[in-house]
Design a protein around this motif. Structure first.
Motif, PDB file in Angstrom:
ATOM      1  N   ASP A 101       8.388  12.819  -8.253  1.00 56.27           N
ATOM      2  CA  ASP A 101       8.291  13.046  -9.764  1.00 56.27           C
ATOM      3  C   ASP A 101       6.755  13.520 -10.186  1.00 56.27           C
ATOM      4  N   SER A 102       5.807  12.955  -9.400  1.00 52.33           N
ATOM      5  CA  SER A 102       4.599  13.413  -9.674  1.00 52.33           C
ATOM      6  C   SER A 102       4.340  14.930  -9.411  1.00 52.33           C
ATOM      7  N   THR A 103       5.144  15.259  -8.168  1.00 54.03           N
ATOM      8  CA  THR A 103       5.000  16.680  -7.663  1.00 54.03           C
ATOM      9  C   THR A 103       5.732  17.604  -8.782  1.00 54.03           C
TER      10      THR A 103
ATOM     11  N   SER B 200       0.642  -1.286   0.097  1.00 55.46           N
ATOM     12  CA  SER B 200      -0.004  -0.076  -0.055  1.00 55.46           C
ATOM     13  C   SER B 200       1.034   1.206  -0.121  1.00 55.46           C
ATOM     14  N   MET B 201       2.005   0.929  -0.044  1.00 56.63           N
ATOM     15  CA  MET B 201       2.988   2.394  -0.094  1.00 56.63           C
ATOM     16  C   MET B 201       2.890   3.267  -1.439  1.00 56.63           C
ATOM     17  N   PRO B 202       2.338   4.478  -1.392  1.00 54.31           N
ATOM     18  CA  PRO B 202       2.187   5.138  -2.667  1.00 54.31           C
ATOM     19  C   PRO B 202       3.386   5.414  -3.411  1.00 54.31           C
ATOM     20  N   THR B 203       3.371   4.898  -4.698  1.00 55.71           N
ATOM     21  CA  THR B 203       4.459   5.022  -5.600  1.00 55.71           C
ATOM     22  C   THR B 203       4.144   5.560  -6.994  1.00 55.71           C
ATOM     23  N   GLY B 204       4.895   6.257  -7.619  1.00 55.54           N
ATOM     24  CA  GLY B 204       4.424   6.660  -9.055  1.00 55.54           C
ATOM     25  C   GLY B 204       5.567   6.461 -10.023  1.00 55.54           C
ATOM     26  N   PHE B 205       5.229   6.748 -11.062  1.00 55.31           N
ATOM     27  CA  PHE B 205       6.303   6.755 -12.160  1.00 55.31           C
ATOM     28  C   PHE B 205       7.417   7.709 -11.928  1.00 55.31           C
ATOM     29  N   ARG B 206       8.773   7.239 -11.811  1.00 54.67           N
ATOM     30  CA  ARG B 206       9.828   8.235 -11.560  1.00 54.67           C
ATOM     31  C   ARG B 206      10.289   8.706 -12.715  1.00 54.67           C
ATOM     32  N   LYS B 207      10.338   7.970 -13.832  1.00 52.09           N
ATOM     33  CA  LYS B 207      10.828   8.557 -15.155  1.00 52.09           C
ATOM     34  C   LYS B 207       9.481   8.869 -16.156  1.00 52.09           C
ATOM     35  N   ASP B 208       9.539   9.877 -16.791  1.00 49.12           N
ATOM     36  CA  ASP B 208       8.508  10.444 -17.585  1.00 49.12           C
ATOM     37  C   ASP B 208       8.169   9.307 -18.559  1.00 49.12           C
ATOM     38  N   ARG B 209       9.353   8.643 -19.191  1.00 48.84           N
ATOM     39  CA  ARG B 209       9.149   7.573 -20.231  1.00 48.84           C
ATOM     40  C   ARG B 209       8.376   6.416 -19.752  1.00 48.84           C
ATOM     41  N   ASP B 210       8.819   6.098 -18.562  1.00 47.06           N
ATOM     42  CA  ASP B 210       7.902   4.884 -18.245  1.00 47.06           C
ATOM     43  C   ASP B 210       6.455   5.391 -17.913  1.00 47.06           C
ATOM     44  N   LEU B 211       6.075   6.423 -17.626  1.00 45.43           N
ATOM     45  CA  LEU B 211       4.767   6.869 -17.497  1.00 45.43           C
ATOM     46  C   LEU B 211       4.026   6.797 -18.857  1.00 45.43           C
ATOM     47  N   MET B 212       4.972   7.323 -19.828  1.00 45.42           N
ATOM     48  CA  MET B 212       4.263   7.361 -21.176  1.00 45.42           C
ATOM     49  C   MET B 212       4.004   6.070 -21.710  1.00 45.42           C
ATOM     50  N   ALA B 213       5.129   4.943 -21.410  1.00 47.11           N
ATOM     51  CA  ALA B 213       4.992   3.898 -21.955  1.00 47.11           C
ATOM     52  C   ALA B 213       3.766   3.080 -21.348  1.00 47.11           C
ATOM     53  N   GLU B 214       3.323   3.308 -19.948  1.00 41.56           N
ATOM     54  CA  GLU B 214       2.190   2.775 -19.499  1.00 41.56           C
ATOM     55  C   GLU B 214       0.816   3.296 -20.165  1.00 41.56           C
ATOM     56  N   MET B 215       0.874   4.563 -20.531  1.00 41.40           N
ATOM     57  CA  MET B 215      -0.255   5.083 -21.127  1.00 41.40           C
ATOM     58  C   MET B 215      -0.334   4.611 -22.683  1.00 41.40           C
ATOM     59  N   ASP B 216       0.883   4.371 -23.426  1.00 45.96           N
ATOM     60  CA  ASP B 216       0.768   3.762 -24.674  1.00 45.96           C
ATOM     61  C   ASP B 216       0.186   2.301 -24.501  1.00 45.96           C
ATOM     62  N   ARG B 217       0.612   1.693 -23.531  1.00 50.18           N
ATOM     63  CA  ARG B 217       0.056   0.129 -23.303  1.00 50.18           C
ATOM     64  C   ARG B 217      -1.340   0.372 -23.070  1.00 50.18           C
ATOM     65  N   LEU B 218      -2.076   1.289 -22.269  1.00 49.43           N
ATOM     66  CA  LEU B 218      -3.407   1.194 -22.247  1.00 49.43           C
ATOM     67  C   LEU B 218      -3.915   1.690 -23.507  1.00 49.43           C
ATOM     68  N   MET B 219      -3.547   2.473 -24.104  1.00 50.58           N
ATOM     69  CA  MET B 219      -4.277   3.010 -25.440  1.00 50.58           C
ATOM     70  C   MET B 219      -3.949   2.088 -26.644  1.00 50.58           C
ATOM     71  N   GLY B 220      -3.156   1.221 -26.474  1.00 51.82           N
ATOM     72  CA  GLY B 220      -2.900   0.269 -27.520  1.00 51.82           C
ATOM     73  C   GLY B 220      -2.227   0.849 -28.589  1.00 51.82           C
TER      74      GLY B 220
END
Ligand code: SF4
Ligand code: SF4
Length: 431
Positions: free
Chosen positions: A215-217, A162-182
């Motif tokens: 990184d989210s901040t 339950s430790m809140p964590t986010g994507f550190r690197k922008d490219r990892d966040l972008m890769a996750e969004m690409d995966r979701l959008m296909g």
């Protein structure tokens, strides 16, 4: 326990407001999870009345248990048609805080360190290593496997989950969004201003955001600057004190409040609004005094008041989770939804029991792990039942708690901060 009834002359009047209708019950997470009247707002108010009318050791014990279990989510206040204020329950919580009990010495120790950004940074680094090791050993569904075949150390496993964590690197966040959008979203647009700076703000980072999700901040800062905000750092800021106040340490909470007020006074910032990311911090900072009530601004409220450029299209079903301290504590409901509605192609869906707490409650979840986990799983089921592709929220505690529930109930469904989604929609363009 001594009850200073004379010092609280309007207690009787406030207690009489409760007509026992029970409309608050389905909104109360502890009643939803236990079905026990004693763990409902109505039951707690009856216990408070009993204690004030006919004090006995027995009534004190029942009272302490019922009030310690109250998450402080304030959903009952929003639901009550008779205007019974949360301050009555808070009064009961204050009476029990001297007897505050904790589930284990490990958690007790943890409570004392959780408001230190330095400790949280260490926790983040070691937690990330531990999660990687668990994933390698037990597979991607490690959280569920450890829950089904407990090997001991449940508290530690729950903390890691339950430790809140986010994507550190922008490219990892972008890769996750690409995966979701296909498909590929395209490239990142440099974070240059869309408009000239025309307003000044102070950003209160909060120890959880600063320690666990810096990184989210940073992405939030990039959005604010791009939309014309000049951000004034408040280097001397401390934890807001909410965690100390909620874990029976009023002295420390008062010290932190003094330090933050001094930092704001010493700073040449005039009366610039203080923008707060985490709703729990915002609510606690508003309690510092009248002058802070109008000055504290939740990040979603500021963001919704700004002019946005055209955002990229996101063909996703998204469900927003309302943090209790935003929805019930500050009446924030419209602004996050209005922000999401600016994203072309995005379909916003609403879950069942949206107003019921996810069971995080700052340190509450650590002190009541079994009940907290039940609530996170129930919240995850309701969010997944919407058929959403993505969950977003705007409070780090909720994010970690729901992430843990999703890991067990709907591992396909990711959760990210609302501001990370807005950042992505703002700063990526099709190549
Ligand atoms: S909704 Fe209000 S009046 Fe009705 S039981 Fe709950 S606290 Fe009492
Ligand atoms: S504050 Fe939340 S947990 Fe406490 S009685 Fe009200 S609804 Fe229930």
């Amino acid at each position: 326990m001594t009850i200073e009834r004379d010092q609280n002359r309007n207690l009787d009047e406030l207690l009489r407001r409760c007509v026992g209708c029970g409309l608050c019950l389905p909104h109360c997470a502890t009643w939803v999870a236990t079905g026990n009247e004693v763990h409902s707002p109505r039951g707690r108010l009856l216990l408070l009345e009993d204690l004030l009318t006919d004090y006995s050791r027995d009534s004190e014990a029942a009272f302490a248990e019922a009030f310690e279990l109250c998450i402080g989510c304030r959903a009952c206040e929003t639901a009550c048609p008779s205007g019974v204020p949360f301050s009555l329950l808070e009064y009961g919580q204050d009476l029990t805080s001297a007897n505050f009990t904790r589930s284990s010495s490990f958690i007790s120790l943890l409570n004392r360190w959780l408001d230190s950004a330095v400790f949280l940074k260490i926790l983040r680094a070691s937690g990330s290593l531990a999660r990687t090791a668990l994933r390698r050993t037990f597979g991607s569904n490690w959280r569920r496997r450890l829950d089904e075949a407990p090997l001991g150390g449940d508290g530690l496993v729950r903390l890691l989950g339950s430790m809140p964590t986010g994507f550190r690197k922008d490219r990892d966040l972008m890769a996750e969004m690409d995966r979701l959008m296909g498909h590929s979203a395209g490239s990142l647009v440099p974070a240059v201003p869309f408009r000239e700076p025309d307003r000044d703000v102070i950003l209160f980072r909060g120890c959880t955001n600063d320690g666990l999700m810096p990184d989210s901040t940073r992405r939030l800062e990039e959005i604010l600057e791009a939309l014309g905000c000049r951000i004034h750092p408040l280097a001397e800021q401390q934890c807001c004190g909410a965690l100390a106040a909620h874990t029976g340490r009023p002295g420390k909470a008062a010290r932190l409040q003094r330090a933050n007020l001094q930092a704001l006074d010493a700073h040449e910032t005039g009366d610039f609004p203080v923008v707060v990311e985490a709703a729990g911090c915002g609510l606690h900072l508003k309690d510092y005094g009248e002058s802070m009530q109008s000055r504290i601004t939740d990040a979603t409220i500021l963001l919704d008041s700004l002019s946005w450029p055209q955002m990229r299209e996101l063909p996703l079903r998204v469900v927003y989770h309302d943090p209790c301290h935003a929805l019930h504590g500050q009446g924030i409901h419209h602004q996050p939804r209005s922000l999401l509605s600016r994203i072309p192609g995005l379909v916003l869906v609403e879950p069942r029991e949206a107003e019921v707490c996810c069971g995080s409650g700052g340190a509450w979840g650590l002190n009541h792990p079994e009940l907290s986990q039940r609530l996170s799983r129930s919240k995850a089921k309701n969010l997944a039942a919407t058929g959403a592709d993505l969950v977003v929220t705007s409070n780090p505690g909720c994010l970690g708690q729901i992430n843990d529930g999703l890991a067990m109930e709907a591992p396909h469904l990711p959760i990210i901060p609302l501001t990370d989604l807005l950042w992505f929609a703002c700063f990526t363009r099709k190549a």
